[in-house]
Structures are given as structure tokens and as C-alpha cells.
Write a protein that holds these residues in place. Structure first.
Motif, mmCIF file in Angstrom:
data_model
loop_
_atom_site.group_PDB
_atom_site.id
_atom_site.type_symbol
_atom_site.label_atom_id
_atom_site.label_comp_id
_atom_site.label_asym_id
_atom_site.label_seq_id
_atom_site.Cartn_x
_atom_site.Cartn_y
_atom_site.Cartn_z
ATOM 1 N N ARG A 30 0.849 -1.195 0.000
ATOM 2 C CA ARG A 30 0.000 0.000 0.000
ATOM 3 C C ARG A 30 0.881 1.240 0.000
ATOM 4 O O ARG A 30 1.591 1.518 0.962
ATOM 5 C CB ARG A 30 -0.911 0.005 1.222
ATOM 6 N N LEU A 31 0.808 1.992 -1.098
ATOM 7 C CA LEU A 31 1.600 3.213 -1.208
ATOM 8 C C LEU A 31 1.061 4.283 -0.276
ATOM 9 O O LEU A 31 -0.148 4.397 -0.074
ATOM 10 C CB LEU A 31 1.563 3.741 -2.644
ATOM 11 N N ASP A 32 1.976 5.093 0.267
ATOM 12 C CA ASP A 32 1.572 6.215 1.114
ATOM 13 C C ASP A 32 0.786 7.247 0.314
ATOM 14 O O ASP A 32 -0.163 7.838 0.819
ATOM 15 C CB ASP A 32 2.793 6.909 1.717
ATOM 16 N N VAL A 45 12.546 11.230 -6.413
ATOM 17 C CA VAL A 45 11.184 10.777 -6.135
ATOM 18 C C VAL A 45 11.252 9.882 -4.906
ATOM 19 O O VAL A 45 12.029 8.928 -4.863
ATOM 20 C CB VAL A 45 10.585 9.993 -7.329
ATOM 21 N N TYR A 46 10.462 10.225 -3.887
ATOM 22 C CA TYR A 46 10.395 9.446 -2.658
ATOM 23 C C TYR A 46 9.153 8.575 -2.689
ATOM 24 O O TYR A 46 8.070 9.050 -3.039
ATOM 25 C CB TYR A 46 10.360 10.372 -1.440
ATOM 26 N N VAL A 47 9.306 7.308 -2.324
ATOM 27 C CA VAL A 47 8.191 6.365 -2.327
ATOM 28 C C VAL A 47 8.143 5.695 -0.961
ATOM 29 O O VAL A 47 9.157 5.213 -0.456
ATOM 30 C CB VAL A 47 8.368 5.286 -3.424
ATOM 31 N N GLY A 48 6.963 5.679 -0.358
ATOM 32 C CA GLY A 48 6.760 4.984 0.906
ATOM 33 C C GLY A 48 5.638 3.977 0.746
ATOM 34 O O GLY A 48 4.672 4.235 0.022
ATOM 35 N N TRP A 49 5.748 2.821 1.393
ATOM 36 C CA TRP A 49 4.714 1.803 1.291
ATOM 37 C C TRP A 49 4.680 0.953 2.552
ATOM 38 O O TRP A 49 5.656 0.873 3.290
ATOM 39 C CB TRP A 49 4.915 0.931 0.055
#
Length: 120
Positions: A30-32, A45-49
Motif C-alpha cells: 500500500r503506497l503512502d 522521487v520518494y516512495v513509501g509503502w
């Protein structure tokens, strides 16, 4: 031109933008937040999940994860996901010049058969 990102959890089941992605391996990423549709070339690009086990709705902690970026017209780039809070992972990458075709989130593993081990 507007491009849509695809997020793939573990391998081979796709989902557009910020919703969950469930893989046949049985986890959900599940992406933030939704990834930017057109990040500026060279920008970070920052990605959190969060990794979820849909059978128990609990988080998956202590897992080695990766984020694989498939740029338009170039080879994939892979970065390691880092765990922060329980079951929450993050990574960053530099946006490629020609845009992104697909982004994958996966769990690192190894599969051995007849004495031959390969990354799975």
C-alpha cells in the motif's frame, strides 16, 4: 503527455497509482501516496509503502524489499527499500530523463533447486 505508473507487488500483479497491489505471493503493498505522473527529469522521487498480509490484515515486518523502476527506453534501476516503522518501507530514486513506464515493489528472496540458487 500523461503517463500512468504501474506498481507491482512482488511480481506480476499490477495496480495503477496509489491503491494496494496484491501478488500471487500473497502480500499487498500500500503506497503512502500516488507517485507523480510526470516527475521532472533528475528530480528525486520518494516512495513509501506498507506491506500487508491480506489474510490477517497485519503488517509484514523485517522483510528485505526493493523498488524497481522501469524507465522508458532504458534498463531497469533497482533500489533497496528501508524499513522504518513496523511494516513501513521507503526508497527514493532519481527520475529518468524519458519518463517511467512501470514501478515494482518486491521482496528479496532466494530459490534453490538441484544445488543452483537464484534470486527470486
Amino acid at each position: 503527455m500523461q503517463r500512468a505508473f504501474v506498481v507491482i507487488a512482488s511480481a506480476r500483479v499490477a495496480l495503477l497509482l496509489a491503491g494496494p497491489a496484491v501478488a500471487k505471493d500473497g502480500f499487498e503493498a500500500r503506497l503512502d501516496r500516488a507517485l507523480p505522473a510526470q516527475p521532472s527529469a533528475g528530480s528525486t522521487v520518494y516512495v513509501g509503502w506498507t506491506l500487508i498480509d491480506p489474510r490477517s490484515d497485519g503488517v509484514l515486518e523485517g522483510v528485505s524489499t526493493f523498488l524497481r523502476i522501469h524507465p522508458l527506453g532504458g534498463p531497469p534501476v533497482e533500489v533497496v527499500g528501508r524499513e522504518g516503522a513496523a511494516g513501513h518501507y521507503s526508497a527514493s530514486f532519481v527520475a529518468p530523463a524519458r519518463g517511467i513506464v512501470r514501478v515494482e515493489i518486491g521482496m528479496l528472496g532466494e530459490m534453490c533447486e538441484n544445488g543452483q540458487c537464484t534470486r527470486s
